[in-house]
Design a protein around this motif. Structure first.
Motif, PDB file in Angstrom:
ATOM      1  N   TYR A 220      -7.663  55.959   1.145  1.00  0.00           N
ATOM      2  CA  TYR A 220      -9.166  56.734   1.088  1.00  0.00           C
ATOM      3  C   TYR A 220     -10.022  55.329   0.527  1.00  0.00           C
ATOM      4  O   TYR A 220     -10.981  55.238   1.033  1.00  0.00           O
ATOM      5  CB  TYR A 220      -9.285  57.989   0.564  1.00  0.00           C
ATOM      6  CG  TYR A 220     -10.980  58.281   0.342  1.00  0.00           C
ATOM      7  CD1 TYR A 220     -11.564  58.622   1.335  1.00  0.00           C
ATOM      8  CD2 TYR A 220     -11.468  58.235  -0.683  1.00  0.00           C
ATOM      9  CE1 TYR A 220     -12.871  59.180   1.228  1.00  0.00           C
ATOM     10  CE2 TYR A 220     -12.889  58.402  -1.275  1.00  0.00           C
ATOM     11  CZ  TYR A 220     -13.713  58.809   0.039  1.00  0.00           C
ATOM     12  OH  TYR A 220     -14.838  59.132  -0.143  1.00  0.00           O
ATOM     13  N   ASP A 221      -9.620  55.147  -0.757  1.00  0.00           N
ATOM     14  CA  ASP A 221     -10.390  53.897  -1.613  1.00  0.00           C
ATOM     15  C   ASP A 221     -10.603  53.065  -0.661  1.00  0.00           C
ATOM     16  O   ASP A 221     -11.490  52.065  -0.878  1.00  0.00           O
ATOM     17  CB  ASP A 221     -10.064  53.980  -2.833  1.00  0.00           C
ATOM     18  CG  ASP A 221      -9.881  55.120  -3.693  1.00  0.00           C
ATOM     19  OD1 ASP A 221     -10.649  55.946  -3.424  1.00  0.00           O
ATOM     20  OD2 ASP A 221      -9.223  55.358  -4.803  1.00  0.00           O
ATOM     21  N   LYS A 224     -12.503  53.099   2.414  1.00  0.00           N
ATOM     22  CA  LYS A 224     -13.988  53.090   2.333  1.00  0.00           C
ATOM     23  C   LYS A 224     -14.535  51.797   1.743  1.00  0.00           C
ATOM     24  O   LYS A 224     -15.668  51.168   2.080  1.00  0.00           O
ATOM     25  CB  LYS A 224     -14.297  54.198   1.137  1.00  0.00           C
ATOM     26  CG  LYS A 224     -14.241  55.501   1.638  1.00  0.00           C
ATOM     27  CD  LYS A 224     -15.302  56.157   2.584  1.00  0.00           C
ATOM     28  CE  LYS A 224     -16.666  56.233   1.825  1.00  0.00           C
ATOM     29  NZ  LYS A 224     -17.820  56.637   2.565  1.00  0.00           N
ATOM     30  N   ASN A 228     -17.531  49.857   3.608  1.00  0.00           N
ATOM     31  CA  ASN A 228     -18.703  49.411   2.971  1.00  0.00           C
ATOM     32  C   ASN A 228     -18.984  48.047   3.000  1.00  0.00           C
ATOM     33  O   ASN A 228     -20.169  47.599   3.123  1.00  0.00           O
ATOM     34  CB  ASN A 228     -18.622  49.914   1.573  1.00  0.00           C
ATOM     35  CG  ASN A 228     -18.639  51.502   1.472  1.00  0.00           C
ATOM     36  OD1 ASN A 228     -19.058  52.024   2.455  1.00  0.00           O
ATOM     37  ND2 ASN A 228     -18.294  51.958   0.453  1.00  0.00           N
ATOM     38  N   LYS A 236     -20.051  53.333  10.182  1.00  0.00           N
ATOM     39  CA  LYS A 236     -20.161  53.908   8.780  1.00  0.00           C
ATOM     40  C   LYS A 236     -20.382  55.462   9.196  1.00  0.00           C
ATOM     41  O   LYS A 236     -20.038  56.121   8.291  1.00  0.00           O
ATOM     42  CB  LYS A 236     -21.255  53.581   8.002  1.00  0.00           C
ATOM     43  CG  LYS A 236     -20.955  52.081   7.375  1.00  0.00           C
ATOM     44  CD  LYS A 236     -22.012  51.442   6.533  1.00  0.00           C
ATOM     45  CE  LYS A 236     -21.727  50.148   5.972  1.00  0.00           C
ATOM     46  NZ  LYS A 236     -22.733  49.270   5.364  1.00  0.00           N
ATOM     47  N   THR A 239     -17.168  56.853  10.137  1.00  0.00           N
ATOM     48  CA  THR A 239     -16.406  57.109   8.795  1.00  0.00           C
ATOM     49  C   THR A 239     -16.664  58.407   8.207  1.00  0.00           C
ATOM     50  O   THR A 239     -15.797  59.282   7.822  1.00  0.00           O
ATOM     51  CB  THR A 239     -16.627  55.909   7.822  1.00  0.00           C
ATOM     52  OG1 THR A 239     -15.900  54.656   8.385  1.00  0.00           O
ATOM     53  CG2 THR A 239     -15.924  56.293   6.788  1.00  0.00           C
ATOM     54  N   ASP A 240     -17.946  58.718   8.103  1.00  0.00           N
ATOM     55  CA  ASP A 240     -18.458  60.067   7.313  1.00  0.00           C
ATOM     56  C   ASP A 240     -17.889  61.151   8.024  1.00  0.00           C
ATOM     57  O   ASP A 240     -17.525  62.062   7.552  1.00  0.00           O
ATOM     58  CB  ASP A 240     -19.875  60.123   7.283  1.00  0.00           C
ATOM     59  CG  ASP A 240     -20.439  59.007   6.356  1.00  0.00           C
ATOM     60  OD1 ASP A 240     -19.769  58.604   5.196  1.00  0.00           O
ATOM     61  OD2 ASP A 240     -21.621  58.680   6.308  1.00  0.00           O
ATOM     62  N   ILE A 243     -13.947  61.359   7.736  1.00  0.00           N
ATOM     63  CA  ILE A 243     -13.639  61.794   6.348  1.00  0.00           C
ATOM     64  C   ILE A 243     -13.690  63.433   6.220  1.00  0.00           C
ATOM     65  O   ILE A 243     -12.988  64.009   5.519  1.00  0.00           O
ATOM     66  CB  ILE A 243     -14.500  61.021   5.542  1.00  0.00           C
ATOM     67  CG1 ILE A 243     -13.834  59.718   5.179  1.00  0.00           C
ATOM     68  CG2 ILE A 243     -14.170  61.800   4.012  1.00  0.00           C
ATOM     69  CD1 ILE A 243     -12.323  59.268   5.165  1.00  0.00           C
TER      70      ILE A 243
END
Length: 325
Positions: A220-221, A224, A228, A236, A239-240, A243
């Motif tokens: 995840y880190d 993201k 970004n 993006k 992505t939201d 997630i």
């Protein structure tokens, strides 16, 4: 003798600083078959200890197979052990093997009288092929590379562990209708060509259906951070949305995968991601074919669904050439 879905012949598995060669690995990897051509009476006598020094009985072999199988699970279950007796096996010995959990193939015959004089030295001895290959236990750590299984049966496992490469492949413009571009980057252009032939989003949507989706903290880190840094606005937004559909879980830095030696294709990030899948008994979905092959070379089979890679492409479209569909 016939087998279903054979995936290996004389396939070696590392175990306790040695190697065990399995005659036939079949049923997609869930069954190990050992072929035994010895005389049935000789098998019984050897199991009673009436053999040459160091000669292993089928009981000894079965115990070693089971121990090795526990360390090389298929879909998180030890493979089924099958002994095929080409010349038959006496019923009392067959029953002992069945009690251990071995599946017996071949004719089961009544026990003969104790007339060991009828058994020749050749029948009591291991055949050359069995001493040099089939029961070979050596110090070799070499594992033959077979084709990666990218069409695994997943009906029994309802949890998927998503790698960074899968997350990127799902949200990129390239897999979401924006594929007709020739990019400045050769790699992206090649990926777009593959995408036009084999759309990845359709494959992943079919795979994700009715499954729980996990993403470990490391994946995840990193995901993201990449989005970004080089993701476009639409990427993006996707992505939201993605997630919101997944469950973020803590890394579990333990198990077989974490014992892989770092270097080459074995990176710390990938090791953590695949270890999380293993510890959560998931199928890891990834485009990281290099890691899977490198892990296999170190004797670790990953439970994995491999797909083609797709990179983030939205911002790259600004300098790309639009082509006709």
């Amino acid at each position: 003798m016939s087998t279903n879905e054979p995936v290996g012949v004389l396939k070696p598995f590392n175990h306790q600083n040695s190697r065990l060669e399995i005659d036939i690995v079949c049923d997609g990897g869930s069954s190990w078959i050992k072929v035994i051509a010895r005389n049935a009476k000789a098998l019984t006598l050897i199991s009673q200890g009436r053999a040459e020094y160091g000669q292993k009985s089928v009981i000894d072999q079965a115990n070693f197979y089971f121990t090795c199988a526990k360390n090389h699970p298929h879909m998180y279950k030890p493979p089924t052990i099958v002994f095929h007796f080409a010349c038959g096996i006496e019923k009392p010995l067959a029953n002992k093997l069945k009690n251990l959990g071995v599946i017996i193939e071949g004719k089961e015959i009544d026990a003969q009288g104790d007339d060991s004089g009828e058994i020749t030295d050749n029948e009591m001895s291991l055949s050359e092929s069995e001493t040099t290959s089939r029961d070979s236990i050596t110090n070799s750590n070499v594992c033959n590379l077979l084709n990666l299984n990218t069409h695994i049966q997943i009906s029994d496992i309802k949890i998927l562990n998503l790698d960074v490469s899968t997350l990127l492949g799902y949200v990129t413009n390239m897999t979401n209708g924006r594929v007709n571009y020739k990019y400045l980057e050769t790699l992206l252009t090649r990926q777009a060509e593959c995408e036009r032939c084999r759309p990845l989003k359709h494959i992943l949507d079919s795979l994700f259906q009715d499954k729980k989706l996990l993403v470990c903290q490391t994946a995840y880190d990193n995901f993201k951070s990449i989005v970004n840094l080089i993701g476009g606005p639409n990427e993006k937004n996707r992505t939201d949305e993605l997630i919101s559909r997944v469950t973020i879980v803590n890394d579990v830095p333990q198990g077989r995968v974490m014992q892989l030696c770092l270097g080459g294709k074995i990176k710390m990030r990938s090791r953590l991601i695949f270890a999380s899948g293993e510890n959560n008994k998931c199928i890891t979905v990834s485009a990281n074919e290099g890691f899977v092959r490198a892990a296999r070379m170190q004797g670790v089979e990953c439970v994995v669904f491999i797909h083609e890679p797709r990179s983030l492409s939205e911002l790259k479209e600004l300098n790309a050439e639009r082509i006709e569909s």
